[in-house]
Each structure stands twice: as C-alpha cells, then as structure tokens.
Design a protein around this motif. Structure first.
Motif, PDB file in Angstrom:
ATOM      1  N   ASN A  47      46.742  42.322  42.635  1.00 51.71           N
ATOM      2  CA  ASN A  47      47.490  43.000  43.694  1.00 51.71           C
ATOM      3  C   ASN A  47      48.303  41.986  44.490  1.00 51.71           C
ATOM      4  O   ASN A  47      47.760  40.966  44.922  1.00 51.71           O
ATOM      5  CB  ASN A  47      46.507  43.741  44.614  1.00 51.71           C
ATOM      6  CG  ASN A  47      47.191  44.451  45.754  1.00 51.71           C
ATOM      7  OD1 ASN A  47      47.412  43.865  46.801  1.00 51.71           O
ATOM      8  ND2 ASN A  47      47.526  45.711  45.567  1.00 51.71           N
ATOM      9  N   SER A 107      43.436  46.525  43.828  1.00 50.26           N
ATOM     10  CA  SER A 107      43.603  47.610  44.791  1.00 50.26           C
ATOM     11  C   SER A 107      42.657  48.757  44.418  1.00 50.26           C
ATOM     12  O   SER A 107      42.114  48.807  43.308  1.00 50.26           O
ATOM     13  CB  SER A 107      45.042  48.113  44.802  1.00 50.26           C
ATOM     14  OG  SER A 107      45.263  49.019  43.737  1.00 50.26           O
ATOM     15  N   ILE A 108      42.483  49.676  45.350  1.00 47.17           N
ATOM     16  CA  ILE A 108      41.620  50.829  45.099  1.00 47.17           C
ATOM     17  C   ILE A 108      42.207  51.746  44.033  1.00 47.17           C
ATOM     18  O   ILE A 108      41.518  52.649  43.550  1.00 47.17           O
ATOM     19  CB  ILE A 108      41.375  51.626  46.400  1.00 47.17           C
ATOM     20  CG1 ILE A 108      42.709  52.074  47.018  1.00 47.17           C
ATOM     21  CG2 ILE A 108      40.560  50.800  47.392  1.00 47.17           C
ATOM     22  CD1 ILE A 108      42.548  52.968  48.234  1.00 47.17           C
ATOM     23  N   PHE A 109      43.439  51.508  43.646  1.00 50.74           N
ATOM     24  CA  PHE A 109      44.076  52.324  42.617  1.00 50.74           C
ATOM     25  C   PHE A 109      43.906  51.740  41.215  1.00 50.74           C
ATOM     26  O   PHE A 109      44.534  52.197  40.271  1.00 50.74           O
ATOM     27  CB  PHE A 109      45.560  52.502  42.935  1.00 50.74           C
ATOM     28  CG  PHE A 109      45.801  53.177  44.261  1.00 50.74           C
ATOM     29  CD1 PHE A 109      45.525  54.522  44.430  1.00 50.74           C
ATOM     30  CD2 PHE A 109      46.279  52.458  45.351  1.00 50.74           C
ATOM     31  CE1 PHE A 109      45.719  55.147  45.659  1.00 50.74           C
ATOM     32  CE2 PHE A 109      46.488  53.070  46.577  1.00 50.74           C
ATOM     33  CZ  PHE A 109      46.198  54.415  46.730  1.00 50.74           C
ATOM     34  N   PRO A 111      42.816  51.561  37.707  1.00 50.37           N
ATOM     35  CA  PRO A 111      42.344  52.659  36.851  1.00 50.37           C
ATOM     36  C   PRO A 111      40.856  52.514  36.533  1.00 50.37           C
ATOM     37  O   PRO A 111      40.384  51.416  36.220  1.00 50.37           O
ATOM     38  CB  PRO A 111      43.203  52.517  35.590  1.00 50.37           C
ATOM     39  CG  PRO A 111      44.445  51.817  36.055  1.00 50.37           C
ATOM     40  CD  PRO A 111      43.993  50.878  37.133  1.00 50.37           C
ATOM     41  N   GLN A 112      40.149  53.611  36.620  1.00 49.48           N
ATOM     42  CA  GLN A 112      38.710  53.560  36.393  1.00 49.48           C
ATOM     43  C   GLN A 112      38.338  53.054  34.999  1.00 49.48           C
ATOM     44  O   GLN A 112      37.376  52.275  34.871  1.00 49.48           O
ATOM     45  CB  GLN A 112      38.076  54.935  36.638  1.00 49.48           C
ATOM     46  CG  GLN A 112      36.566  54.914  36.711  1.00 49.48           C
ATOM     47  CD  GLN A 112      36.043  54.046  37.843  1.00 49.48           C
ATOM     48  OE1 GLN A 112      36.553  54.101  38.967  1.00 49.48           O
ATOM     49  NE2 GLN A 112      35.025  53.232  37.564  1.00 49.48           N
ATOM     50  N   THR A 127      37.526  45.961  45.077  1.00 48.96           N
ATOM     51  CA  THR A 127      38.805  46.627  45.328  1.00 48.96           C
ATOM     52  C   THR A 127      39.039  46.782  46.834  1.00 48.96           C
ATOM     53  O   THR A 127      38.092  46.896  47.618  1.00 48.96           O
ATOM     54  CB  THR A 127      38.852  48.009  44.659  1.00 48.96           C
ATOM     55  OG1 THR A 127      37.750  48.812  45.119  1.00 48.96           O
ATOM     56  CG2 THR A 127      38.779  47.870  43.138  1.00 48.96           C
ATOM     57  N   GLY A 129      41.855  48.588  49.892  1.00 53.55           N
ATOM     58  CA  GLY A 129      42.960  49.465  50.234  1.00 53.55           C
ATOM     59  C   GLY A 129      44.029  48.722  51.014  1.00 53.55           C
ATOM     60  O   GLY A 129      43.950  47.504  51.228  1.00 53.55           O
TER      61      GLY A 129
END
Length: 284
Positions: A47, A107-109, A111-112, A127, A129
C-alpha cells in the motif's frame, strides 16, 4: 566471534597462551546481541500510504519491497528517488511467498484469497484502513512502527503529526478543494480536518456537497469560492476561463499526493496549506 578469531590464529603460538585466551573469552561479558528478525522483521508493503510510513522509520535492508504504486508519480506519496532505494512488488501471492518476508503490510481491501494464500504459506499479514483524522493517522504510524520493531522512530513521527500548528490569524477563508475527477472531499476526512486546521472554511459544505460529489466548472464560475485548490487535471480544472473570470478568487495548485495518505504526508500538506492561506490573506 572472539573464539573463532583465536582458533584460526597461527599454530605456532604457545598452547598455554591459547588455553588462557579461551578461558578469558568464555568469562568475558557477552557482546550485545544484534536485533533478531522477530524484533525487526523483514517487511513487504502493498500500500502506498504504508510505504510512506515505512521509508520514514525503517531502512531499505529491512523493507524487502514497497508497493509498485510508489514507483508511479500518479499514485506515489513519496519522492520517486526515495522509492528507488527500495525493492518493489506487484503484490501477487506467488511473488510475496517467494520473497519470504516476516511481515506483509496491506490495506483492508487486500483480496481475501490473496490473504489466505499468504497465511497458508506462513506469512504474517497485517491490514490497515485509511485514517480519517490526524489522531487516527498518528496512531496508525505507531502501530506500523511497533510491528516493524521501530517504536522510537514511529513515536517521533507520530509526535510530528499530532502536534498542531499555531492557529492562523483572522477569520476562516472559504475554500473549495477540487480533487481529481472534479469531486470534493467529505467533511469527515483527514484532508478536511487539515483544511480546517489551516484556517479554511469548507466551501463544499456551504454548497451542501458530500464525499465524492462533483462540482462542475460552470458551478464554480457561477458561485466562486474565495480560494480554489485545484488538485485535478480534468478539462474544466485546466480551463483558461478560470483565471480569466475568477479575479477575486485565489486559485492554487494542490498536489493530489497530499490528499489521500496520512503519516509523513501530513506535515507536507500543512506546509502547503499554510502557504496558500498566507497568499490568500495578502491577495488584493
């Protein structure tokens, strides 16, 4: 290490002297132990905002790679020459697993499926935000620094972020931050707090606009703010009619890289906003 140096010395030395040296070495106080991987883990960041924190608190030897975004002028929050001192990653699970960092910051985004693959491979993933306030940003810096084993450096950076500047003189000045895509920031964002701190009143709020609402060139011309901060390069934001018609408006360029990240971006954003406000105060 002292013992290794002794045993690889010349064989012609007296055996008694060698034995004495070994005894003394064994009894001597232990040398300071270098930081272990668990204390200062190797790191890969995915990130650009986390990249900006890492380059302030950790050396390139500890950071195996920054995100590829930091090598792109359009998305980086750090100077490109700084990013060039670090490795870079495209962020694929295969690439990260091959690099074998102790810690992956994302980041919190994230991908799982990517996170699952990394954790199955034994990699630690943390992660974060996007902070929406100065206080949240300072705390995020501390969290990243603790994970990196660089608590002192993180605390120093957090203190720089959290320390508010002196309030500017005079009443607030109406300002519109015109972001890329001709949109505005919401009031509950980090950049909105920085604008208020610098002595600006939100023209977007005056217009009744919310996060990511669009402001057209026509709207700006029909109802101009006192200060227009242009952070985008859409056709309307580059139109010569702005300078031609808005004689009473202070128009200033605002680097988009100062909008989206907290951390060490905050002091730079503060400096730019203070400069613009000073210029607006002296504008006839």
């Amino acid at each position: 290490m002292a013992r290794d140096r002794i045993t690889t010395g010349r064989r012609g030395r007296c055996g008694g002297a060698l034995l004495l040296a070994l005894v003394l070495a064994a009894c001597a106080p232990a040398a300071p132990v270098p930081a272990t991987d668990s204390a200062q883990p190797t790191i890969v960041s995915l990130n650009p905002c986390l990249d900006a924190i890492l380059v302030e608190i950790a050396p390139p030897a500890q950071v195996l790679a920054l995100s590829h975004y930091s090598r792109d002028l359009a998305s980086s929050s750090i100077p490109l020459e700084t990013a060039a001192r670090y490795g870079v990653t495209g962020g694929t699970a295969e690439e990260l697993i091959a690099a074998r960092p102790d810690l992956v910051l994302a980041s919190i985004f994230l991908p799982q499926p990517t996170r699952n693959a990394l954790e199955r491979a034994g990699l630690r993933v943390e992660t974060f935000g996007s902070p929406t306030s100065i206080a949240e940003s300072a705390e995020q810096v501390r969290q990243v620094a603790r994970l990196a084993g660089r608590g002192d450096a993180g605390e120093a950076l957090a203190a720089r972020i959290a320390a508010p500047p002196l309030p500017p003189p005079g009443p607030p000045i109406d300002a519109l931050l015109w972001q890329p895509g001709e949109i505005v920031a919401g009031e509950q964002t980090l950049v909105a707090e920085l604008l208020r701190e610098a002595g600006f009143a939100s023209d977007a709020a005056r217009r009744g606009l919310a996060q990511a609402d669009r402001v057209s060139l026509e709207s700006v011309l029909a109802d101009p703010p006192q200060v227009l901060l242009v952070a985008g390069d859409a056709a309307g934001q580059r139109h010569p009619v702005l300078a031609g018609q808005l004689k009473a408006t202070r128009i200033a360029a605002f680097d988009p890289s100062l909008i989206y990240c907290g951390g060490p971006t905050i002091p730079r954003a503060r400096a730019r906003l203070a400069e613009i406000r000073t210029q607006a105060q002296v504008q006839p």
